[in-house]
Design an enzyme around this catalytic site. Structure first.
Site, PDB file in Angstrom:
ATOM      1  N   PRO A  52       0.826  -1.215   0.000  1.00  0.00           N
ATOM      2  CA  PRO A  52       0.000   0.000   0.000  1.00  0.00           C
ATOM      3  C   PRO A  52       0.855   1.258   0.000  1.00  0.00           C
ATOM      4  CG  PRO A  52       0.075  -0.934   2.207  1.00  0.00           C
ATOM      5  CD  PRO A  52       0.877  -1.856   1.325  1.00  0.00           C
TER       6      PRO A  52
ATOM      7  N   ARG B  79      -0.784   4.994  -1.152  1.00  0.00           N
ATOM      8  CA  ARG B  79      -1.751   6.054  -0.878  1.00  0.00           C
ATOM      9  C   ARG B  79      -2.499   5.861   0.450  1.00  0.00           C
ATOM     10  NH1 ARG B  79      -4.321   8.913  -4.919  1.00  0.00           N
ATOM     11  NH2 ARG B  79      -3.730   7.293  -6.398  1.00  0.00           N
TER      12      ARG B  79
ATOM     13  N   ARG C 117      -2.192  16.898  -8.383  1.00  0.00           N
ATOM     14  CA  ARG C 117      -3.272  15.919  -8.540  1.00  0.00           C
ATOM     15  C   ARG C 117      -4.548  16.485  -9.184  1.00  0.00           C
ATOM     16  NH1 ARG C 117      -5.568  13.595  -5.075  1.00  0.00           N
ATOM     17  NH2 ARG C 117      -5.739  11.634  -6.172  1.00  0.00           N
TER      18      ARG C 117
ATOM     19  N   CYS D 204       1.173  30.028 -14.644  1.00  0.00           N
ATOM     20  CA  CYS D 204       0.620  30.479 -15.921  1.00  0.00           C
ATOM     21  C   CYS D 204       0.098  29.320 -16.762  1.00  0.00           C
ATOM     22  CB  CYS D 204       1.677  31.258 -16.687  1.00  0.00           C
ATOM     23  SG  CYS D 204       2.340  32.587 -15.703  1.00  0.00           S
TER      24      CYS D 204
ATOM     25  N   TYR E  12       1.174  11.313  -3.160  1.00  0.00           N
ATOM     26  CA  TYR E  12       1.331  11.842  -4.515  1.00  0.00           C
ATOM     27  C   TYR E  12       1.188  13.366  -4.528  1.00  0.00           C
ATOM     28  CZ  TYR E  12       0.852   6.851  -5.255  1.00  0.00           C
ATOM     29  OH  TYR E  12       1.025   5.497  -5.160  1.00  0.00           O
TER      30      TYR E  12
HETATM   31  C1  PLP Z   1       2.208   2.666  -7.085  1.00  0.00           C
HETATM   32  C2  PLP Z   1       2.382   1.243  -6.709  1.00  0.00           C
HETATM   33  C3  PLP Z   1       1.881   0.772  -5.490  1.00  0.00           C
HETATM   34  C4  PLP Z   1       1.113   1.643  -4.537  1.00  0.00           C
HETATM   35  O1  PLP Z   1      -0.135   1.993  -5.020  1.00  0.00           O
HETATM   36  P1  PLP Z   1      -1.183   2.802  -4.099  1.00  0.00           P
HETATM   37  O2  PLP Z   1      -2.359   2.971  -4.931  1.00  0.00           O
HETATM   38  O3  PLP Z   1      -0.522   4.082  -3.751  1.00  0.00           O
HETATM   39  O4  PLP Z   1      -1.445   1.958  -2.892  1.00  0.00           O
HETATM   40  C5  PLP Z   1       2.106  -0.548  -5.170  1.00  0.00           C
HETATM   41  N1  PLP Z   1       2.791  -1.374  -6.007  1.00  0.00           N
HETATM   42  C6  PLP Z   1       3.272  -0.956  -7.172  1.00  0.00           C
HETATM   43  C7  PLP Z   1       4.016  -1.906  -8.047  1.00  0.00           C
HETATM   44  C8  PLP Z   1       3.098   0.359  -7.566  1.00  0.00           C
HETATM   45  O5  PLP Z   1       3.572   0.772  -8.746  1.00  0.00           O
END
Ligand code: PLP
Length: 438
Positions: free
Chosen positions: A288, A290, A326, A358, A387
């Site tokens: 995980p 995010r 974002r 801009c 992010y």
């Molecule tokens: C970006 C990524 C994650 C994390 O994804 P989240 O949506 O931020 O939990 C996990 N594994 C891989 C291979 C990724 O590229």
């Protein structure tokens, strides 16, 4: 803490963000105090919220422990990584730079998984020398190259192969990664062949399968489809004589950005993992990103101007798309709170919240209902811990903003504000433009 909570719409499990005495706090620290000291814009993170997000996973998986390798790319500040490492996190890295960060923050390479679609020779060598736990391979040419690197170093690379299960994560197109048209993983139809090839290569030890189908998933059904397919593959691979012992289920659990967002929770997700993969007697890794950090961070900003247009009222902030991209990149919603608690009868007005860059895309929110604000007021763009700072740039020669970590009544600057001098020092004149040369 029995303080009055934020509008119950904002979902922050630790209750770290509250109005107290009319002022928005992060834990026990008033945001205005941080702004007075470090200026704005600034990212502010809460340790209590990081802890709550960590425990949501740890509790959901308590009966069948898993390894949680935090996906550093969501927020790779060293203090954030070390906080999560203190709870027990390993790391998922996607570059040798991220591996160096993980190690610098105190996560040994033996607790890191190296993912990513385009690793270079030198990155592979760096990871193998450091003693990486596992490299997730995403293509046939990568299998060949990694085997050659490992042989040159006289080691065997422990690998998982990332397969593309061809499921739609039903998320924003830019963050869906598990459909057959996406660039990630080895096509489902070639998965067994890839493992056979890996087994035949002298530098590789294929021990696992991996998937990561996308980010900001709001329900469990795409995970369930992907993991069911994966379970079938593990059985087939074992029949093919490949001893699969590890399953890496990727990241992707979403977070509630909008008031009233209803998302699958950690317990429902854990149940899916258990039901689809629990019978295979494999070691399971989660990645995980995010969902560990998003709700723990906010971007603190000052209102530069309130500009009355003919048709719109614009709130012009000192933060911009280069600080938090974002909304421009993913049409993302961030709840915007005033740091001064709105008066009870204040009502709401419609505003477009924009930055000074801009580009018309430098817009955080359109026609947002907000309490009235004036120039000089502070606002907080919530749920910006993932992010956010990591995707910042210096576009428009706007230096990188500071990051602050709060714990209880303590707070500390964990990345200083970049100075213009630092930015200019990276550049140099060629001799033919430099009168002082030769
Ligand atoms: C970006 C990524 C994650 C994390 O994804 P989240 O949506 O931020 O939990 C996990 N594994 C891989 C291979 C990724 O590229």
């Amino acid at each position: 803490m029995t303080q009055p909570t934020l509008p119950k719409t904002a979902t922050f499990p630790s209750g770290a963000f509250q109005y107290r005495g009319g002022a928005l706090h992060v834990e026990d620290v008033p945001l205005a105090r941080i702004a007075a000291s470090v200026g704005t814009p600034a990212y502010v993170y809460s340790t209590a919220e990081l802890a709550a997000n960590w425990h949501a996973y740890a509790d959901a998986f308590a009966d069948a422990p898993v390894d949680i390798c935090y996906a550093l790319k969501a927020n790779s500040n060293l203090a954030v990584i070390r906080t999560l490492a203190g709870f027990g996190a390993g790391a998922d890295v996607v570059s040798s730079g991220e591996l160096e960060r993980a190690m610098a923050a105190g996560i040994p390479a033996s607790r890191c998984v190296f993912s990513g679609v385009g690793k270079s020779w030198s990155e592979m060598a760096f990871a193998l020398k450091a003693g990486i736990h596992q490299i997730n391979v995403e293509s046939f040419p990568e299998l060949e190259m990694l085997s050659a690197v490992a042989q040159e170093l006289g080691v065997t690379a422990p690998i998982a192969i990332r397969v593309n299960p061809d499921v739609d994560a039903e998320t924003h197109g830019k963050i869906a990664t598990g459909r057959k048209e996406d660039k990630f993983g080895i096509d489902w139809a070639h998965a067994r062949e890839a493992f056979a090839r890996a087994k035949s290569l002298p530098g590789l030890n294929p021990v696992g399968v991996a998937v990561h189908i996308g980010s900001q998933l709001i329900k469990t059904s795409p995970f369930e489809s992907a993991y069911r397919k994966l379970a079938g593959l593990v059985v087939q691979l074992r029949e093919d004589g490949i001893d699969i012992r590890r399953i890496d289920v990727g990241g992707g659990l979403g977070v509630p950005y909008r008031p009233n967002d209803h998302l699958a929770d950690h317990k429902a997700y854990a149940a899916v993992v258990r039901q689809t993969l629990g019978h295979l007697d494999c070691h399971i890794t989660l990645e995980p990103g995010r969902s560990l950090v998003a709700t723990a961070g906010l971007l603190l900003s000052t209102v530069n101007f309130v500009k009355e247009g003919l048709h719109r009222r614009f709130l012009v902030l000192d933060a911009a798309m280069n600080d938090l991209i974002r909304p421009s990149l993913y049409e993302a919603w961030h709840t915007i709170l005033t740091v001064k608690e709105p008066d009870a009868g204040a009502g709401q007005v419609s505003m477009d919240v924009v930055g000074p860059v801009c580009e018309s895309g430098d817009t955080f929110a359109k026609e947002r209902q907000m309490p009235p604000v004036a120039a000089g007021d502070l606002v907080a763009l919530m749920t910006a811990g993932a992010y956010g700072a990591v995707m910042a740039s210096t576009y428009n020669s706007r230096p990188l903003v500071p990051e602050v970590l709060v714990q209880g009544s303590d707070w500390s600057v964990v990345r200083h504000r970049q100075g213009m001098a630092e930015l200019l020092a990276m550049e140099a004149m060629p001799p033919w433009l430099d009168p002082s040369a030769g």
